[in-house]
Scaffold this motif. Structure first.
Motif, short mmCIF file in Angstrom:
data_model
loop_
_atom_site.label_atom_id
_atom_site.label_comp_id
_atom_site.label_asym_id
_atom_site.label_seq_id
_atom_site.Cartn_x
_atom_site.Cartn_y
_atom_site.Cartn_z
N LEU A 1 -24.49 0.20 -11.50
CA LEU A 1 -24.15 1.19 -10.49
C LEU A 1 -22.82 0.91 -9.82
O LEU A 1 -22.02 1.83 -9.56
N TYR A 2 -22.54 -0.38 -9.53
CA TYR A 2 -21.42 -0.70 -8.64
C TYR A 2 -20.40 -1.66 -9.23
O TYR A 2 -19.51 -2.13 -8.51
N ASP A 3 -20.48 -1.94 -10.52
CA ASP A 3 -19.51 -2.84 -11.17
C ASP A 3 -19.38 -4.16 -10.42
O ASP A 3 -18.27 -4.61 -10.08
N CYS A 4 -20.51 -4.80 -10.14
CA CYS A 4 -20.49 -6.05 -9.38
C CYS A 4 -19.76 -7.15 -10.16
O CYS A 4 -19.85 -7.23 -11.39
N ASN A 5 -19.06 -7.99 -9.45
CA ASN A 5 -18.46 -9.22 -9.98
C ASN A 5 -17.47 -8.95 -11.12
O ASN A 5 -17.47 -9.64 -12.14
N LEU A 6 -16.62 -7.96 -10.92
CA LEU A 6 -15.52 -7.75 -11.86
C LEU A 6 -14.56 -8.93 -11.80
O LEU A 6 -14.54 -9.67 -10.82
N PRO A 7 -13.72 -9.12 -12.83
CA PRO A 7 -12.69 -10.16 -12.74
C PRO A 7 -11.80 -9.94 -11.52
O PRO A 7 -11.63 -8.81 -11.05
N LYS A 8 -11.23 -11.02 -11.03
CA LYS A 8 -10.43 -10.96 -9.81
C LYS A 8 -9.30 -9.95 -9.92
O LYS A 8 -9.01 -9.22 -8.98
N SER A 9 -8.65 -9.89 -11.09
CA SER A 9 -7.53 -8.97 -11.26
C SER A 9 -8.00 -7.52 -11.17
O SER A 9 -7.32 -6.67 -10.57
N SER A 10 -9.16 -7.22 -11.73
CA SER A 10 -9.70 -5.85 -11.67
C SER A 10 -10.09 -5.49 -10.25
O SER A 10 -9.87 -4.36 -9.79
N ARG A 11 -10.69 -6.43 -9.53
CA ARG A 11 -11.05 -6.17 -8.14
C ARG A 11 -9.81 -5.88 -7.31
O ARG A 11 -9.79 -4.98 -6.47
N SER A 12 -8.75 -6.64 -7.55
CA SER A 12 -7.50 -6.46 -6.80
C SER A 12 -6.91 -5.07 -7.05
O SER A 12 -6.46 -4.39 -6.12
N LYS A 13 -6.91 -4.63 -8.29
CA LYS A 13 -6.36 -3.31 -8.63
C LYS A 13 -7.18 -2.21 -7.97
O LYS A 13 -6.62 -1.24 -7.44
N ARG A 14 -8.48 -2.34 -8.01
CA ARG A 14 -9.33 -1.31 -7.41
C ARG A 14 -9.16 -1.25 -5.90
O ARG A 14 -9.12 -0.17 -5.31
N ARG A 15 -9.06 -2.41 -5.28
CA ARG A 15 -8.86 -2.42 -3.83
C ARG A 15 -7.51 -1.81 -3.47
O ARG A 15 -7.40 -1.08 -2.48
N SER A 16 -6.50 -2.09 -4.27
CA SER A 16 -5.17 -1.53 -4.01
C SER A 16 -5.16 -0.02 -4.13
O SER A 16 -4.38 0.66 -3.45
N SER A 17 -6.03 0.53 -4.98
CA SER A 17 -6.09 1.98 -5.15
C SER A 17 -7.06 2.64 -4.18
O SER A 17 -7.30 3.85 -4.26
N GLY A 18 -7.62 1.86 -3.27
CA GLY A 18 -8.50 2.42 -2.25
C GLY A 18 -9.95 2.51 -2.62
O GLY A 18 -10.75 3.16 -1.92
N GLU A 19 -10.34 1.84 -3.73
CA GLU A 19 -11.74 1.87 -4.14
C GLU A 19 -12.50 0.69 -3.54
O GLU A 19 -11.93 -0.39 -3.32
N ALA A 20 -13.78 0.91 -3.29
CA ALA A 20 -14.65 -0.18 -2.82
C ALA A 20 -15.03 -1.06 -4.01
O ALA A 20 -15.29 -0.56 -5.11
N VAL A 21 -15.05 -2.37 -3.81
CA VAL A 21 -15.49 -3.30 -4.84
C VAL A 21 -16.62 -4.16 -4.28
O VAL A 21 -16.76 -4.30 -3.06
N THR A 22 -17.39 -4.74 -5.18
CA THR A 22 -18.59 -5.48 -4.77
C THR A 22 -18.65 -6.85 -5.41
O THR A 22 -18.13 -7.08 -6.50
#
Length: 236
Positions: A45-66
């Motif tokens: 559901l929430y793409d938990c524990n993505l690699p750090k680089s993927s989390r950083s990109k998503r956060r930069s684009s305004g997406e919530a990460v988990t």
């Protein structure tokens, strides 16, 4: 499926989430048998524990990460339970719409693990014992110190006489997780114990034995994990 190896690692990961900009969380507890299916569901559901680089990109684009963390109870627990926490950033995403998220609030304590609570003291996030636990320890220290002679458990070893009850309690204190605020609490409790001992016990009797300092919590990697296969946990 994976799970962190112990409560100390779990506590450190939750602390990390609070200080690294994951202000939201949802937490729960369920049986070890049911945990793998819940982990799969939350991850899908929430793409938990993505690699750090993927989390950083998503956060930069305004997406919530988990981030999703879990720890199993002791092997002798029946049924054996798993405590879990999903930490969430601000941002767009279904997680904010679908989950009833709580907030890591710097003005409030956040209780997760029985006798422990995560707090922000104006310096940073750290774990400490909750008030109920501290009061219970102070009461126990006083009871042991004030015990009449016929109720004192005096033992002898190569180092001489000692009070078995106060030494067992001191051992328990010095086994506590050495987080910054926890260390401060332990120091105050040990000081209280010595004060009660001087006040209530004869000066010539067995004294509280000195101990080395409470060890700091060192960095605990996520690479040491437990694998869950068919409901059974084992180290890898």
């Amino acid at each position: 499926m994976s799970i962190l190896p112990d409560s100390l690692t779990y506590m450190q990961r939750v602390q990390d989430a609070a200080r690294l900009g994951y202000p939201w969380y949802v937490t729960g507890e369920l049986s070890l048998e049911k945990w793998p299916s819940l982990e799969i569901k939350l991850t899908e559901l929430y793409d938990c524990n993505l690699p750090k680089s993927s989390r950083s990109k998503r956060r930069s684009s305004g997406e919530a990460v988990t981030l999703l963390y879990a720890v199993a109870g002791p092997p002798d627990q029946s049924p054996r339970m798993v405590r879990w926490l999903m930490a969430v950033t601000d941002g767009k995403g279904r997680v904010h719409a679908r989950e009833k998220l709580l907030r890591f609030d710097a003005q409030e304590r956040c209780s997760f693990i029985g006798r422990y609570e995560l707090v922000h003291d104006g310096v940073g996030w750290s774990w400490r014992m909750n008030r109920k636990r501290v009061e219970a320890l102070r009461e126990r220290i006083h009871e042991i110190s004030a015990a009449p002679p016929e109720h004192r458990q005096i033992r002898r070893d190569a180092r001489g006489e000692f009070d078995a009850e106060i030494e067992a309690l001191m051992d328990e204190l010095y086994r506590a997780p050495g987080f910054r605020l926890m260390r401060r609490q332990i120091g105050k409790l040990v000081g209280f114990a010595h004060g009660e001992w001087r006040r209530l016990r004869p000066e010539g009797g067995p004294q509280i034995r000195p101990r080395t300092f409470l060890a700091y919590v060192t960095r605990r990697p996520n690479s040491v994990k437990l694998r869950l296969d068919a409901g059974e946990a084992r180290e890898t």
